[in-house]
Scaffold this motif. Sequence first.
Motif, PDB file in Angstrom:
ATOM      1  N   GLY A 170       0.808  -1.216   0.000  1.00 18.28           N
ATOM      2  CA  GLY A 170       0.000   0.000   0.000  1.00 18.28           C
ATOM      3  C   GLY A 170       0.835   1.258   0.000  1.00 18.28           C
ATOM      4  N   ARG A 171       2.016   1.193   0.619  1.00 17.58           N
ATOM      5  CA  ARG A 171       2.868   2.385   0.751  1.00 17.58           C
ATOM      6  C   ARG A 171       3.830   2.565  -0.419  1.00 17.58           C
ATOM      7  NH1 ARG A 171       3.514   7.150   3.812  1.00 17.58           N
ATOM      8  NH2 ARG A 171       5.734   7.638   3.951  1.00 17.58           N
ATOM      9  N   PHE A 172       4.492   1.471  -0.833  1.00 18.79           N
ATOM     10  CA  PHE A 172       5.565   1.573  -1.819  1.00 18.79           C
ATOM     11  C   PHE A 172       5.286   0.844  -3.125  1.00 18.79           C
ATOM     12  CE2 PHE A 172       7.600   1.757   2.414  1.00 18.79           C
ATOM     13  CZ  PHE A 172       8.125   3.041   2.349  1.00 18.79           C
ATOM     14  N   GLY A 173       4.245   0.025  -3.180  1.00 18.46           N
ATOM     15  CA  GLY A 173       3.971  -0.762  -4.368  1.00 18.46           C
ATOM     16  C   GLY A 173       4.547  -2.163  -4.253  1.00 18.46           C
ATOM     17  N   THR A 174       4.336  -2.971  -5.278  1.00 16.76           N
ATOM     18  CA  THR A 174       4.702  -4.386  -5.220  1.00 16.76           C
ATOM     19  C   THR A 174       6.181  -4.638  -5.479  1.00 16.76           C
ATOM     20  OG1 THR A 174       4.076  -4.625  -7.549  1.00 16.76           O
ATOM     21  CG2 THR A 174       2.390  -5.149  -5.890  1.00 16.76           C
ATOM     22  N   GLY A 175       6.842  -3.806  -6.289  1.00 13.35           N
ATOM     23  CA  GLY A 175       8.230  -4.042  -6.668  1.00 13.35           C
ATOM     24  C   GLY A 175       9.192  -4.137  -5.496  1.00 13.35           C
ATOM     25  N   PRO A 176       9.211  -3.132  -4.595  1.00 16.57           N
ATOM     26  CA  PRO A 176      10.139  -3.217  -3.449  1.00 16.57           C
ATOM     27  C   PRO A 176       9.892  -4.438  -2.568  1.00 16.57           C
ATOM     28  CG  PRO A 176       9.320  -0.976  -3.720  1.00 16.57           C
ATOM     29  CD  PRO A 176       8.527  -1.833  -4.650  1.00 16.57           C
ATOM     30  N   VAL A 177       8.649  -4.869  -2.460  1.00 16.42           N
ATOM     31  CA  VAL A 177       8.332  -6.031  -1.625  1.00 16.42           C
ATOM     32  C   VAL A 177       8.943  -7.294  -2.223  1.00 16.42           C
ATOM     33  CG1 VAL A 177       6.471  -7.471  -0.724  1.00 16.42           C
ATOM     34  CG2 VAL A 177       6.226  -4.985  -0.727  1.00 16.42           C
ATOM     35  N   VAL A 178       8.830  -7.464  -3.534  1.00 16.47           N
ATOM     36  CA  VAL A 178       9.409  -8.642  -4.188  1.00 16.47           C
ATOM     37  C   VAL A 178      10.931  -8.590  -4.123  1.00 16.47           C
ATOM     38  CG1 VAL A 178       9.618  -9.882  -6.381  1.00 16.47           C
ATOM     39  CG2 VAL A 178       7.400  -8.969  -5.673  1.00 16.47           C
ATOM     40  N   LEU A 179      11.513  -7.398  -4.239  1.00 18.24           N
ATOM     41  CA  LEU A 179      12.960  -7.264  -4.125  1.00 18.24           C
ATOM     42  C   LEU A 179      13.434  -7.637  -2.720  1.00 18.24           C
ATOM     43  CD1 LEU A 179      15.528  -6.400  -5.610  1.00 18.24           C
ATOM     44  CD2 LEU A 179      15.122  -4.067  -4.780  1.00 18.24           C
ATOM     45  N   LEU A 180      12.680  -7.224  -1.707  1.00 12.81           N
ATOM     46  CA  LEU A 180      13.012  -7.587  -0.334  1.00 12.81           C
ATOM     47  C   LEU A 180      12.933  -9.102  -0.137  1.00 12.81           C
ATOM     48  CD1 LEU A 180      13.726  -6.439   2.448  1.00 12.81           C
ATOM     49  CD2 LEU A 180      11.274  -6.274   2.927  1.00 12.81           C
ATOM     50  N   ASN A 181      11.972  -9.735  -0.786  1.00 18.78           N
ATOM     51  CA  ASN A 181      11.865 -11.191  -0.716  1.00 18.78           C
ATOM     52  C   ASN A 181      13.084 -11.862  -1.336  1.00 18.78           C
ATOM     53  OD1 ASN A 181      10.579 -13.873  -0.542  1.00 18.78           O
ATOM     54  ND2 ASN A 181      10.347 -13.667  -2.755  1.00 18.78           N
ATOM     55  N   ALA A 182      13.577 -11.317  -2.440  1.00 21.01           N
ATOM     56  CA  ALA A 182      14.765 -11.881  -3.088  1.00 21.01           C
ATOM     57  C   ALA A 182      15.948 -11.890  -2.123  1.00 21.01           C
ATOM     58  CB  ALA A 182      15.107 -11.094  -4.345  1.00 21.01           C
ATOM     59  N   VAL A 183      16.112 -10.805  -1.380  1.00 23.33           N
ATOM     60  CA  VAL A 183      17.222 -10.716  -0.421  1.00 23.33           C
ATOM     61  C   VAL A 183      17.017 -11.685   0.746  1.00 23.33           C
ATOM     62  CG1 VAL A 183      18.435  -9.176   1.173  1.00 23.33           C
ATOM     63  CG2 VAL A 183      17.688  -8.328  -1.057  1.00 23.33           C
ATOM     64  N   SER A 184      15.744 -11.906   1.138  1.00 28.05           N
ATOM     65  CA  SER A 184      15.466 -12.729   2.322  1.00 28.05           C
ATOM     66  C   SER A 184      15.895 -14.185   2.151  1.00 28.05           C
ATOM     67  CB  SER A 184      13.975 -12.670   2.669  1.00 28.05           C
ATOM     68  OG  SER A 184      13.192 -13.427   1.747  1.00 28.05           O
ATOM     69  N   TYR A 185      15.970 -14.666   0.911  1.00 26.74           N
ATOM     70  CA  TYR A 185      16.412 -16.050   0.696  1.00 26.74           C
ATOM     71  C   TYR A 185      17.856 -16.268   1.153  1.00 26.74           C
ATOM     72  CZ  TYR A 185      12.231 -17.239  -1.986  1.00 26.74           C
ATOM     73  OH  TYR A 185      10.930 -17.494  -2.369  1.00 26.74           O
ATOM     74  N   LEU A 186      18.634 -15.189   1.187  1.00 29.71           N
ATOM     75  CA  LEU A 186      20.024 -15.325   1.622  1.00 29.71           C
ATOM     76  C   LEU A 186      20.120 -15.719   3.090  1.00 29.71           C
ATOM     77  CD1 LEU A 186      21.648 -12.254  -0.171  1.00 29.71           C
ATOM     78  CD2 LEU A 186      21.799 -14.675  -0.816  1.00 29.71           C
ATOM     79  N   ALA A 187      19.088 -15.404   3.887  1.00 30.54           N
ATOM     80  CA  ALA A 187      19.123 -15.763   5.305  1.00 30.54           C
ATOM     81  C   ALA A 187      19.215 -17.275   5.476  1.00 30.54           C
ATOM     82  CB  ALA A 187      17.875 -15.225   6.011  1.00 30.54           C
ATOM     83  N   THR A 188      18.426 -18.023   4.703  1.00 27.00           N
ATOM     84  CA  THR A 188      18.490 -19.485   4.776  1.00 27.00           C
ATOM     85  C   THR A 188      19.814 -20.008   4.243  1.00 27.00           C
ATOM     86  OG1 THR A 188      16.092 -19.739   4.617  1.00 27.00           O
ATOM     87  CG2 THR A 188      17.423 -21.614   3.968  1.00 27.00           C
ATOM     88  N   VAL A 189      20.302 -19.409   3.155  1.00 27.83           N
ATOM     89  CA  VAL A 189      21.574 -19.853   2.574  1.00 27.83           C
ATOM     90  C   VAL A 189      22.716 -19.667   3.568  1.00 27.83           C
ATOM     91  CG1 VAL A 189      23.258 -19.415   0.745  1.00 27.83           C
ATOM     92  CG2 VAL A 189      20.811 -19.416   0.209  1.00 27.83           C
TER      93      VAL A 189
END
Length: 463
Positions: A170-189
């Motif tokens: 609602g605040r920033f749109g869908t793009g930044p959220v998906v980009l943040l998800n891409a970075v979050s996979y590194l936590a498991t790695v």
Amino acid sequence: MLPSPSGAFRSLYVRNFRLFAFGQVLSAAGTWMMVVAQDWSVLSLTDNSPTALGLVTALQFTPVLLLALYGGRLADRHDKRTLLIAANLVCGVLAALLAPLMLTGALRLWHLYLFALGLGTASAVEIPTRMSFVREMVGPELLPNASALSAAYFNIARVAGPAVGGLLVGRFGTGPVVLLNAVSYLATVVALRMMRPAELHRGPPGAARARVVDGLRYTMSRPDLLYPLALVAAVGLLGFNFQLTLPLVAKTVFHTSAASFGLLTTALAAGSLLAALVTTSRTTRPSGRLVTGSALAFGVAETAAGWAPTYLSEMLLLAVTGFTTLYFAQAANHRIQLGADPAFSGRVLAIYALILQGTTPLGALLVGWLTAHWGARSGLYAGGIGSLAAAALVMLLDRPRTAGAELSAVGSGPAHVADAADAVDGAISVDGARFADATDAAGVTTTPDAVPEPAGGPDPARP
């Protein structure tokens, strides 16, 4: 080493599992944020089309239906930690490719279709590998607790992810959220890379010759595994379509914003989290009747959620639905996982994952068609009533029998020493030392002399 583990969080005393849980919370939270962004993008691009949303859901889960058995075979043949690192990196790259399309306004519906298909393909390997890797991290004695805590951290992420994701969309749109998800996979790695391989409970060397067909034959020889799997299939097909039904209910029934849609998902996850915490105390294999009874409770709860007249009542009933959803899934998972030979765990859990998530494409298309013709509430009604009917049928087939017959149902297949003891409907605690000693002794297929075969043979009517 930490002191001797005890209590609801005893599995967290295991360093490898503690690292894994931390990485998974961050990664799963990012995934649930991405789900909000993805679903909202589909509805925005298609003028709230339930058919398009159902197709995206189907594409995401179809690879699980087609490839999960091979994913389980890979898990039984190769290093699970390496497989999980590769799968998470693939998911991160896919999200990183989708984010610029959203940020630049170049996103088209077919992009989301391809993304869903690619994510589903990686999940077909990741899901059975991750489920069987829990046992490898903590051993059989702590498996019920670790499995429940896995569900707990997953639902912590499921509570936080959609709520935060809805606000961010609602605040920033869908793009930044998906980009943040891409970075979050590194936590498991990173968590996987920091583990100590020497402390893992590796499977027997024979697992390197694992075949899919052997896993299927083994499962078919175990009636106590088939009944919960059949029930998971029915409930998963009709009842577990919240990724489709909730955005439709939020947007077309209650006419809410993206943030309010996230709160509905959060309510469902909050109930699931409570159920996960409740099941951390489990130390025995659940009975077949507990699995069936929890499926009945789920059917009642989802039917009531379909009826909810107001947004607030919908949130409350979704919390109850979330509790029964997770309680049923955990009961079925523990009955299956604690009854399976460790040498077959990857393939048996692949069958479980295939049924639980692989039925989603079919269910999504069916529920999508129903909601397109009869409204969003019909999807919840269909899931609830269908689950009730399936549970009632299994309950009719679930005939009582003697303990001797229950033991004999463990049947033919490798390494049934541990299985025979666990098959007494949860009457015996999971004893890690007994489990390891029984399966490691001689390394051959045996059946203990203490388990007599009744004159009439095993009764196939009871799991």
